[in-house]
Design an enzyme around this catalytic site. Structure first.
Site, PDB file in Angstrom:
ATOM      1  CB  THR A 197       6.892 -46.453 -31.791  1.00 32.60           C
ATOM      2  OG1 THR A 197       8.283 -46.675 -31.649  1.00 32.60           O
ATOM      3  CG2 THR A 197       6.124 -47.533 -31.087  1.00 32.60           C
ATOM      4  NE  ARG A 241      16.498 -48.795 -26.803  1.00 33.88           N
ATOM      5  CZ  ARG A 241      15.282 -48.409 -27.152  1.00 33.88           C
ATOM      6  NH1 ARG A 241      14.710 -48.926 -28.209  1.00 33.88           N
ATOM      7  NH2 ARG A 241      14.636 -47.495 -26.458  1.00 33.88           N
ATOM      8  CG  ASP A 278       8.555 -48.582 -24.559  1.00 30.57           C
ATOM      9  OD1 ASP A 278       9.366 -48.345 -25.486  1.00 30.57           O
ATOM     10  OD2 ASP A 278       7.434 -48.047 -24.500  1.00 30.57           O
ATOM     11  CB  THR A 289       4.914 -43.947 -28.848  1.00 29.84           C
ATOM     12  OG1 THR A 289       6.007 -43.396 -29.593  1.00 29.84           O
ATOM     13  CG2 THR A 289       3.844 -42.878 -28.677  1.00 29.84           C
ATOM     14  N   GLY A 290       7.576 -43.397 -27.075  1.00 31.35           N
ATOM     15  CA  GLY A 290       8.454 -42.417 -26.445  1.00 31.35           C
ATOM     16  C   GLY A 290       9.795 -43.071 -26.177  1.00 31.35           C
ATOM     17  N   GLY A 332      12.010 -45.349 -24.820  1.00 35.05           N
ATOM     18  CA  GLY A 332      11.647 -46.614 -24.187  1.00 35.05           C
ATOM     19  C   GLY A 332      12.250 -46.868 -22.827  1.00 35.05           C
TER      20      GLY A 332
HETATM   21  N1  ASP Z   1       9.355 -46.631 -27.524  1.00 37.33           N
HETATM   22  C1  ASP Z   1      10.171 -46.923 -28.665  1.00 37.33           C
HETATM   23  C2  ASP Z   1      11.481 -47.526 -28.191  1.00 37.33           C
HETATM   24  O1  ASP Z   1      12.019 -47.044 -27.220  1.00 37.33           O
HETATM   25  C3  ASP Z   1      10.472 -45.739 -29.520  1.00 37.33           C
HETATM   26  C4  ASP Z   1       9.286 -44.883 -29.934  1.00 37.33           C
HETATM   27  O2  ASP Z   1       8.243 -44.923 -29.306  1.00 37.33           O
HETATM   28  O3  ASP Z   1       9.398 -44.144 -30.928  1.00 37.33           O
HETATM   29  O4  ASP Z   1      11.985 -48.430 -28.817  1.00 37.33           O
END
Ligand code: ASP
Length: 309
Positions: free
Chosen positions: A176, A204, A207, A227-228, A230
Site C-alpha cells: 500500500t 473485501r 482501511d 498501512t498494515g 486493514g
Molecule cells: N491496509 C491495506 C489493506 O488492508 C493493506 C496494506 O497496507 O498493505 O487493504
C-alpha cells in the site's frame, strides 16, 4: 512562510533485514525518493497539499514495486480490486473509491469523486461508471500483472487465508502507498492507495479507502495515511484516533501517533504503521512491524528515505 513538508510510505510489514539484496533495496529507495521529490517539488513551487499528495501517490502507483495501481496484488479470483482515498484538511472534503479495476491511478479517481461528484465514497460498478463518464481509460489486466504478485497469490490461492502482500517468507514487495503533506500556507492533506490483501474475497474492503480508518486530514490536528492489516485499522479507527488524541488530549503529533501504533493497535494485535504531518510541518512515521518503506522531506532541510527501524 510556513515550513512545508511531505512524507510518503510504500507499505509496512514483515521484512527481515538481509532478506533483500542491496540492489533491490536501492531500487525501492530510488522509487521512494523519486515520488518524494515529485511531491516536494509541488509544494516548493507553492502548490497545495492536495496536489502534492496526489502527485506523490501517482508516482508510487505507477511503480510496479508497490501494491497500488500497477503491481496491485491478486484477489481470490485472480483479479485486481483497488481502493484509494484522499482528504483535504482545510475543507474536510474527501473522496474515496473501492473495488475498482482497470484504473491506472485510483488516487485521481478518488480526487475526482471529491471534486466532481456530490459524494464521498463510490464503490464497484458505480465507481467504474463514474470513471467512464469522466473518460478514464480502462487498462486491460496485462497492465497490472506482476509475476511476483502472481506467485504470492498462487502460494495461498487454495487456502482460505489472505495476507499482506509482504508475506513472512519472502523477500517482500511491500504494498500500500500513501502520502501526507503540509503546504506553504499550513494546509494539510492525505492520500492512500492500495491493491488490498493477496487472496482477498467477497468484495473485501480494507482501511485504505475509509476516511478516518486508513486516511484522514484536518487542519485542526493532522493528516494521516496508514498501512498494515486493514481489518485492525478499521476497528481501531486509527487515522481519526491520532487526530482525536491531539485534539482532545493535547498530545503532540509524535506522541499521538506512537500511542496508536505502538500501544492501542497492538492491544488488538494489529500490525502496521502510519505517516503523519501537522500544520507546522512536523512529521511522524511510527510502525510496529519489522519495516516500513518510508521517506520524508521538509523545507527545514530534513530528509529521510528508510526501510527498517
Ligand atoms: N491496509 C491495506 C489493506 O488492508 C493493506 C496494506 O497496507 O498493505 O487493504
Amino acid at each position: 512562510m510556513n515550513t512545508f513538508s511531505i512524507a510518503i510510505h510504500g507499505g509496512a510489514g514483515t521484512l527481515v533485514k538481509g532478506m533483500m539484496t542491496p540492489e533491490k533495496e536501492q531500487e525501492y529507495k530510488g522509487a521512494l525518493k523519486a515520488a518524494l521529490d515529485i511531491g516536494y517539488k509541488a509544494l516548493e513551487v507553492g502548490g497545495s497539499a492536495i496536489k502534492a499528495v496526489e502527485a506523490a501517490v501517482i508516482a508510487l502507483e505507477d511503480s510496479h514495486l508497490f501494491n497500488a495501481g500497477k503491481g496491485s496484488v491478486f484477489t481470490a479470483t485472480e483479479t485486481h480490486e483497488m481502493d484509494a482515498s484522499i482528504m483535504d484538511g482545510k475543507t474536510l472534503n474527501a473522496g474515496a473509491v473501492s473495488l475498482i479495476s482497470g484504473i491506472k491511478n485510483p488516487v485521481s479517481l478518488a480526487r475526482d469523486v471529491m471534486e466532481k461528484s456530490e459524494h464521498v465514497f463510490l464503490a464497484g460498478e458505480g465507481a467504474m461508471q463514474f470513471a467512464k463518464q469522466l473518460d478514464y481509460k480502462v487498462e486491460d489486466d496485462t497492465y497490472f500483472y506482476d509475476e511476483f504478485r502472481h506467485e504470492q497469490w498462487k502460494e495461498i490461492k487454495h487456502t482460505d487465508s489472505f495476507q499482506l502482500d509482504h508475506s513472512v517468507k519472502k523477500d517482500s514487495k511491500f504494498g500500500t502507498v500513501g502520502a501526507v503533506a503540509c503546504d506553504q500556507h499550513g494546509n494539510i492533506a492525505a492520500a492512500t492507495s492500495t491493491g488490498g490483501m493477496t487472496n482477498k474475497k467477497w468484495g473485501r474492503v480494507g482501511d485504505s479507502p475509509m476516511i478516518g480508518a486508513g486516511n484522514y486530514a484536518n487542519n485542526k490536528t493532522c493528516a494521516i495515511s496508514c498501512t498494515g492489516s486493514g481489518e485492525f485499522f478499521i476497528r481501531g479507527v486509527v487515522a481519526y484516533d491520532v487526530a482525536c488524541l491531539m485534539e482532545h488530549k493535547n498530545m503532540s503529533l509524535q506522541d499521538a501517533s506512537d500511542e496508536v501504533i505502538n500501544k492501542r493497535i497492538m492491544e488488538i494485535n494489529g500490525d502496521g504503521g502510519l505517516i503523519a504531518v501537522d500544520t507546522q510541518g512536523n512529521i511522524a512515521m511510527p510502525f510496529n512491524t519489522e519495516g516500513m518503506y518510508r521517506a520524508s522531506k521538509s523545507s527545514n532541510g530534513n530528509e529521510e528515505v528508510s526501510i527498517y527501524k
